[in-house]
Design a protein around this motif. Structure first.
Motif, PDB file in Angstrom:
ATOM      1  N   GLU A   1    -104.837 100.637   6.824  1.00 20.33           N
ATOM      2  CA  GLU A   1    -104.194 101.641   5.979  1.00 20.33           C
ATOM      3  C   GLU A   1    -105.139 102.833   5.833  1.00 20.33           C
ATOM      4  OE1 GLU A   1    -102.809  99.974   2.240  1.00 20.33           O
ATOM      5  OE2 GLU A   1    -102.614  98.026   3.229  1.00 20.33           O
ATOM      6  N   PRO A   2    -104.621 104.042   6.092  1.00 20.86           N
ATOM      7  CA  PRO A   2    -105.473 105.227   5.967  1.00 20.86           C
ATOM      8  C   PRO A   2    -105.694 105.616   4.520  1.00 20.86           C
ATOM      9  CG  PRO A   2    -103.250 105.901   6.508  1.00 20.86           C
ATOM     10  CD  PRO A   2    -103.268 104.382   6.518  1.00 20.86           C
ATOM     11  N   GLY A   3    -106.853 106.231   4.287  1.00 19.87           N
ATOM     12  CA  GLY A   3    -107.147 106.821   2.984  1.00 19.87           C
ATOM     13  C   GLY A   3    -107.108 108.324   3.137  1.00 19.87           C
ATOM     14  N   ASP A   4    -107.926 109.007   2.379  1.00 18.32           N
ATOM     15  CA  ASP A   4    -108.042 110.458   2.489  1.00 18.32           C
ATOM     16  C   ASP A   4    -109.163 110.765   3.471  1.00 18.32           C
ATOM     17  OD1 ASP A   4    -107.613 113.154   1.939  1.00 18.32           O
ATOM     18  OD2 ASP A   4    -109.080 113.150   0.303  1.00 18.32           O
ATOM     19  N   CYS A   5    -108.820 110.941   4.730  1.00 20.29           N
ATOM     20  CA  CYS A   5    -109.791 111.206   5.816  1.00 20.29           C
ATOM     21  C   CYS A   5    -110.688 110.005   6.112  1.00 20.29           C
ATOM     22  CB  CYS A   5    -110.631 112.432   5.510  1.00 20.29           C
ATOM     23  SG  CYS A   5    -109.667 113.931   5.331  1.00 20.29           S
ATOM     24  N   ASP A   6    -110.231 108.801   5.805  1.00 17.32           N
ATOM     25  CA  ASP A   6    -110.997 107.606   6.133  1.00 17.32           C
ATOM     26  C   ASP A   6    -110.051 106.412   6.221  1.00 17.32           C
ATOM     27  OD1 ASP A   6    -110.316 107.072   3.497  1.00 17.32           O
ATOM     28  OD2 ASP A   6    -112.357 106.741   2.808  1.00 17.32           O
ATOM     29  N   ILE A   7    -110.612 105.248   6.406  1.00 14.04           N
ATOM     30  CA  ILE A   7    -109.827 104.017   6.390  1.00 14.04           C
ATOM     31  C   ILE A   7    -109.975 103.408   5.004  1.00 14.04           C
ATOM     32  CG2 ILE A   7    -109.566 101.698   7.339  1.00 14.04           C
ATOM     33  CD1 ILE A   7    -110.628 102.838  10.000  1.00 14.04           C
ATOM     34  N   LYS A   8    -108.867 103.313   4.297  1.00 17.24           N
ATOM     35  CA  LYS A   8    -108.873 102.790   2.933  1.00 17.24           C
ATOM     36  C   LYS A   8    -108.969 101.270   2.939  1.00 17.24           C
ATOM     37  CE  LYS A   8    -104.956 102.737   0.687  1.00 17.24           C
ATOM     38  NZ  LYS A   8    -103.752 103.154  -0.030  1.00 17.24           N
ATOM     39  N   ARG A   9    -108.237 100.649   3.860  1.00 12.71           N
ATOM     40  CA  ARG A   9    -108.193  99.186   3.874  1.00 12.71           C
ATOM     41  C   ARG A   9    -107.894  98.700   5.284  1.00 12.71           C
ATOM     42  NH1 ARG A   9    -103.771  95.698   0.421  1.00 12.71           N
ATOM     43  NH2 ARG A   9    -104.038  93.786   1.556  1.00 12.71           N
ATOM     44  N   ALA A  10    -108.602  97.679   5.697  1.00 10.84           N
ATOM     45  CA  ALA A  10    -108.352  97.028   6.986  1.00 10.84           C
ATOM     46  C   ALA A  10    -108.461  95.529   6.756  1.00 10.84           C
ATOM     47  CB  ALA A  10    -109.356  97.488   8.029  1.00 10.84           C
TER      48      ALA A  10
ATOM     49  N   THR B   1    -116.537 103.997  11.416  1.00 11.98           N
ATOM     50  CA  THR B   1    -115.522 105.055  11.380  1.00 11.98           C
ATOM     51  C   THR B   1    -115.649 105.876  10.106  1.00 11.98           C
ATOM     52  OG1 THR B   1    -114.002 103.747  12.729  1.00 11.98           O
ATOM     53  CG2 THR B   1    -113.041 105.523  11.420  1.00 11.98           C
ATOM     54  N   ASN B   2    -115.762 105.195   8.971  1.00 13.72           N
ATOM     55  CA  ASN B   2    -115.839 105.897   7.689  1.00 13.72           C
ATOM     56  C   ASN B   2    -117.144 106.667   7.522  1.00 13.72           C
ATOM     57  OD1 ASN B   2    -113.266 105.118   6.962  1.00 13.72           O
ATOM     58  ND2 ASN B   2    -113.951 103.446   5.658  1.00 13.72           N
ATOM     59  N   ALA B   3    -118.189 106.268   8.228  1.00 13.05           N
ATOM     60  CA  ALA B   3    -119.479 106.949   8.112  1.00 13.05           C
ATOM     61  C   ALA B   3    -119.610 108.146   9.057  1.00 13.05           C
ATOM     62  CB  ALA B   3    -120.621 105.959   8.395  1.00 13.05           C
ATOM     63  N   ASP B   4    -118.703 108.274   9.998  1.00 15.88           N
ATOM     64  CA  ASP B   4    -118.784 109.324  11.018  1.00 15.88           C
ATOM     65  C   ASP B   4    -118.065 110.590  10.539  1.00 15.88           C
ATOM     66  OD1 ASP B   4    -118.505 110.969  13.274  1.00 15.88           O
ATOM     67  OD2 ASP B   4    -118.337 109.255  14.628  1.00 15.88           O
ATOM     68  N   PRO B   5    -118.793 111.706  10.344  1.00 17.74           N
ATOM     69  CA  PRO B   5    -118.149 112.940   9.865  1.00 17.74           C
ATOM     70  C   PRO B   5    -117.078 113.459  10.831  1.00 17.74           C
ATOM     71  CG  PRO B   5    -120.515 113.281  10.217  1.00 17.74           C
ATOM     72  CD  PRO B   5    -120.223 111.853  10.516  1.00 17.74           C
ATOM     73  N   GLU B   6    -117.240 113.228  12.123  1.00 14.36           N
ATOM     74  CA  GLU B   6    -116.225 113.657  13.090  1.00 14.36           C
ATOM     75  C   GLU B   6    -114.927 112.880  12.888  1.00 14.36           C
ATOM     76  OE1 GLU B   6    -117.443 113.930  17.183  1.00 14.36           O
ATOM     77  OE2 GLU B   6    -119.441 114.590  16.594  1.00 14.36           O
ATOM     78  N   CYS B   7    -115.034 111.635  12.502  1.00 16.91           N
ATOM     79  CA  CYS B   7    -113.834 110.834  12.249  1.00 16.91           C
ATOM     80  C   CYS B   7    -113.096 111.337  11.015  1.00 16.91           C
ATOM     81  CB  CYS B   7    -114.189 109.357  12.092  1.00 16.91           C
ATOM     82  SG  CYS B   7    -114.675 108.586  13.646  1.00 16.91           S
ATOM     83  N   ALA B   8    -113.839 111.783  10.007  1.00 16.13           N
ATOM     84  CA  ALA B   8    -113.200 112.333   8.813  1.00 16.13           C
ATOM     85  C   ALA B   8    -112.389 113.574   9.170  1.00 16.13           C
ATOM     86  CB  ALA B   8    -114.252 112.660   7.751  1.00 16.13           C
ATOM     87  N   ILE B   9    -112.930 114.404  10.050  1.00 17.11           N
ATOM     88  CA  ILE B   9    -112.216 115.604  10.484  1.00 17.11           C
ATOM     89  C   ILE B   9    -110.993 115.208  11.322  1.00 17.11           C
ATOM     90  CG2 ILE B   9    -112.369 117.669  11.945  1.00 17.11           C
ATOM     91  CD1 ILE B   9    -115.401 117.746  11.098  1.00 17.11           C
ATOM     92  N   ALA B  10    -111.188 114.287  12.265  1.00 14.27           N
ATOM     93  CA  ALA B  10    -110.094 113.850  13.136  1.00 14.27           C
ATOM     94  C   ALA B  10    -109.000 113.144  12.346  1.00 14.27           C
ATOM     95  CB  ALA B  10    -110.632 112.924  14.229  1.00 14.27           C
TER      96      ALA B  10
END
Length: 132
Positions: free
Chosen positions: A54-63, A17-26
Motif C-alpha cells: 500500500e502506498p503512502g505519501d511518496c513512500d510505501i506505507k505498508r507491505a 525504497t523508503n530511504a531512497d530520495p529518488e524513489c520518493a520523487i518517482a
C-alpha cells in the motif's frame, strides 16, 4: 542479504525504497495498492509467495506477506503482477527487462504501471535481494 522471497527480503526492499530520495520523487502521486504473486516452481520454490503493498505519501506505507494468492485476489489490488519464481529471479538480477516480460506474457501485469516507479522499486528489490 535476506533470501528471496521472504518476509525479511520484503522488509529490506521496503526499507531501501523508503530511504531512497529518488524513489520518493518517482512515487509522488502513486495511487492504488499493488499485489505480487511469485508462483511456486518445482525444485525452486515450494509454495507461492504473495505480497500486498500500500502506498503512502511518496513512500510505501505498508507491505505484507499474505498466506495465499486467493487472499490477494480478495483484496482486488489496483496493480497486480504474477509470474513464476524463475521470471521474478531474472527480473531482480536484471537479466530480463520488465516490459519484455509483460510483452512475452511471462509476467502478466494488471493496471497501469508507471515506468519511473517500477524502475525505483526494481532497483530497491535488486539491492535487497540475493535470489537463489
Amino acid at each position: 542479504m535476506p533470501k528471496f522471497p521472504s518476509k525479511e527480503w520484503l522488509d529490506e526492499a521496503v526499507r531501501l525504497t523508503n530511504a531512497d530520495p529518488e524513489c520518493a520523487i518517482a512515487g509522488k502521486g502513486w495511487k492504488g495498492d499493488f499485489g505480487a504473486i511469485i508462483e511456486a516452481e518445482k525444485g525452486k520454490l515450494d509454495t507461492s509467495f504473495v505480497v500486498h503493498v500500500e502506498p503512502g505519501d511518496c513512500d510505501i506505507k505498508r507491505a505484507r506477506v499474505l498466506s495465499d494468492p486467493d487472499d490477494l485476489e480478495e483484496l482486488e489490488p489496483v496493480y497486480l503482477a504474477r509470474a513464476p519464481y524463475s521470471v521474478w529471479k531474472q527480473l531482480l538480477l536484471g537479466t530480463l527487462d520488465p516490459v519484455e516480460a509483460v510483452l512475452k506474457r511471462a509476467s502478466p501485469c494488471g493496471g497501469t504501471c508507471s515506468p519511473s516507479s517500477n524502475a525505483c522499486a526494481t532497483r530497491a528489490s535488486r539491492t535487497a535481494s540475493s535470489p537463489r
